[in-house]
Design an enzyme around this catalytic site. Structure first.
Site, mmCIF file in Angstrom:
data_model
loop_
_atom_site.group_PDB
_atom_site.id
_atom_site.type_symbol
_atom_site.label_atom_id
_atom_site.label_comp_id
_atom_site.label_asym_id
_atom_site.label_seq_id
_atom_site.Cartn_x
_atom_site.Cartn_y
_atom_site.Cartn_z
ATOM 1 N N ASN A 10 15.641 5.059 1.780
ATOM 2 C CA ASN A 10 14.755 4.058 1.034
ATOM 3 C C ASN A 10 15.671 3.863 -0.404
ATOM 4 O OD1 ASN A 10 13.162 2.860 -0.823
ATOM 5 N ND2 ASN A 10 11.606 4.430 -1.330
ATOM 6 N N LYS A 12 15.479 1.796 -2.563
ATOM 7 C CA LYS A 12 14.722 1.134 -3.846
ATOM 8 C C LYS A 12 15.429 -0.212 -4.373
ATOM 9 C CE LYS A 12 13.013 5.734 -4.322
ATOM 10 N NZ LYS A 12 12.260 6.768 -5.268
ATOM 11 N N HIS A 94 3.848 3.490 -0.902
ATOM 12 C CA HIS A 94 4.802 4.251 -1.591
ATOM 13 C C HIS A 94 4.402 4.637 -3.058
ATOM 14 C CE1 HIS A 94 8.567 5.750 -3.620
ATOM 15 N NE2 HIS A 94 8.796 6.026 -2.381
ATOM 16 N N GLU A 96 5.706 4.854 -5.854
ATOM 17 C CA GLU A 96 6.110 3.962 -6.806
ATOM 18 C C GLU A 96 5.086 2.665 -7.006
ATOM 19 O OE1 GLU A 96 10.232 4.137 -5.928
ATOM 20 O OE2 GLU A 96 10.105 6.195 -6.627
ATOM 21 N N GLU A 171 5.022 12.352 0.956
ATOM 22 C CA GLU A 171 5.749 12.420 -0.355
ATOM 23 C C GLU A 171 5.107 12.744 -1.602
ATOM 24 O OE1 GLU A 171 9.453 9.753 0.329
ATOM 25 O OE2 GLU A 171 7.815 8.578 -0.410
ATOM 26 N N GLY A 177 12.204 11.658 -7.006
ATOM 27 C CA GLY A 177 13.230 11.586 -7.891
ATOM 28 C C GLY A 177 13.476 12.381 -9.162
ATOM 29 N N SER A 213 13.177 14.145 -3.135
ATOM 30 C CA SER A 213 14.210 15.013 -3.332
ATOM 31 C C SER A 213 15.087 15.560 -2.363
ATOM 32 C CB SER A 213 13.983 15.950 -4.633
ATOM 33 O OG SER A 213 13.473 15.372 -5.790
HETATM 34 P P1 PGA Z 1 13.759 10.693 -3.802
HETATM 35 O O1 PGA Z 1 12.818 9.730 -3.489
HETATM 36 O O2 PGA Z 1 14.475 11.150 -2.445
HETATM 37 O O3 PGA Z 1 14.771 10.161 -4.749
HETATM 38 O O4 PGA Z 1 13.055 11.569 -4.566
HETATM 39 C C1 PGA Z 1 12.174 9.700 -2.297
HETATM 40 C C2 PGA Z 1 11.359 8.153 -1.931
HETATM 41 O O5 PGA Z 1 10.673 7.805 -3.131
HETATM 42 O O6 PGA Z 1 10.995 7.785 -0.958
#
Ligand code: PGA
Length: 253
Positions: A10, A12, A94, A96, A171, A177, A213
């Protein structure tokens, strides 16, 4: 799942055109893991650039879709438009989108409906916040989020692409993140509950990815956790080198 792990990137809102092209060139020449599938979730503007890479082992997905089907909605990208590009999978729910942009379960349900109408498959994300986990509400929260997905799925003809290729992704919001990965035991518990919920409600199995992460150093253990069918990788998927290490780690199993 015995077809090998699903390794999803992903990106982003991070890469620019030259970085996307570089990644595309790398993945064309890189050895995909001997089993399993890679999915690249890219910004809408880069999907045409990547779509020709698609194969039975590599899928290109969108990171979002509109709640509306078409019309005077400036700036929206509708499911039929993604379909016309050859996109087959879209991230929905997601964290976010949920927590930064305030997306509600109703909006998520509308997005699922739009995908359903076009026969596109969702990669449906769900997960609890730290406050919810601390309050002992993890499973309760996840069940509510998943119900939106179950309601949409139950409307489908089981032969549709939506139903055949749908993926779930656990998640935990606090692990995204932040560099803090969930404990393997927490991952195991949630994945086991979700797998049995899917089998009870939908009478089938669906791949369940873990995200939050994920990096080369924890991929092997996460992929080896029961009911984990792959990983959804944010930050560590932005450079081909690091994502390549994740692919390598996944194939050690
Ligand atoms: P990350 O994000 O691996 O940076 O924690 C995962 C995601 O948001 O899909």
């Amino acid at each position: 799942m015995n077809q090998g792990p699903i390794l999803a990137a992903n990106w982003k809102c991070n890469l620019d055109l030259s970085q996307v092209r570089q990644f595309g060139d790398w993945i064309k020449s890189a050895h995909l893991p001997p089993q399993g599938k890679v999915i690249l979730f890219a910004s809408h503007c880069f999907l045409p650039e990547l779509i020709s890479l698609q194969s039975d082992r590599l899928m290109v997905g969108a990171q979002d879709v509109s709640t509306v089907d078409r019309g005077a909605f400036t700036g929206e990208v509708a499911a039929f438009q993604l379909k016309s590009l050859g996109v087959e999978m879209v991230l929905v729910g997601h964290s976010e989108r949920r927590h930064v942009f305030g997306e509600t379960d109703e909006q998520i349900a509308s997005k699922l409906d739009q995908l359903l109408q076009q026969g596109l498959a969702p990669c449906f994300c769900f997960g609890e916040t730290l406050a919810q986990r601390k309050a002992g509400k993890t499973l309760e929260v996840i069940y509510v989020q998943l119900q939106t997905f179950f309601d949409a799925y139950q409307k489908t003809d089981k032969a549709s692409a939506f139903a055949k290729h749908a993926i779930l992704a656990y998640e935990p919001v606090w692990a995204i993140g932040t560099g803090v990965t969930a404990q393997l035991e927490d991952i195991r518990e949630v994945h086991e509950r979700v797998a049995s919920l899917v089998s009870e409600k939908l009478k089938c199995t669906l791949p369940i990815l873990y995200g939050g992460s994920v990096k080369p150093s924890n991929t092997y253990d996460i992929i080896g956790t029961p009911n984990v069918d792959g990983v959804l990788v944010g930050g560590a998927s932005n450079q081909p080198e690091t994502f390549g290490e994740i692919l390598q780690e996944s194939s050690r199993r």
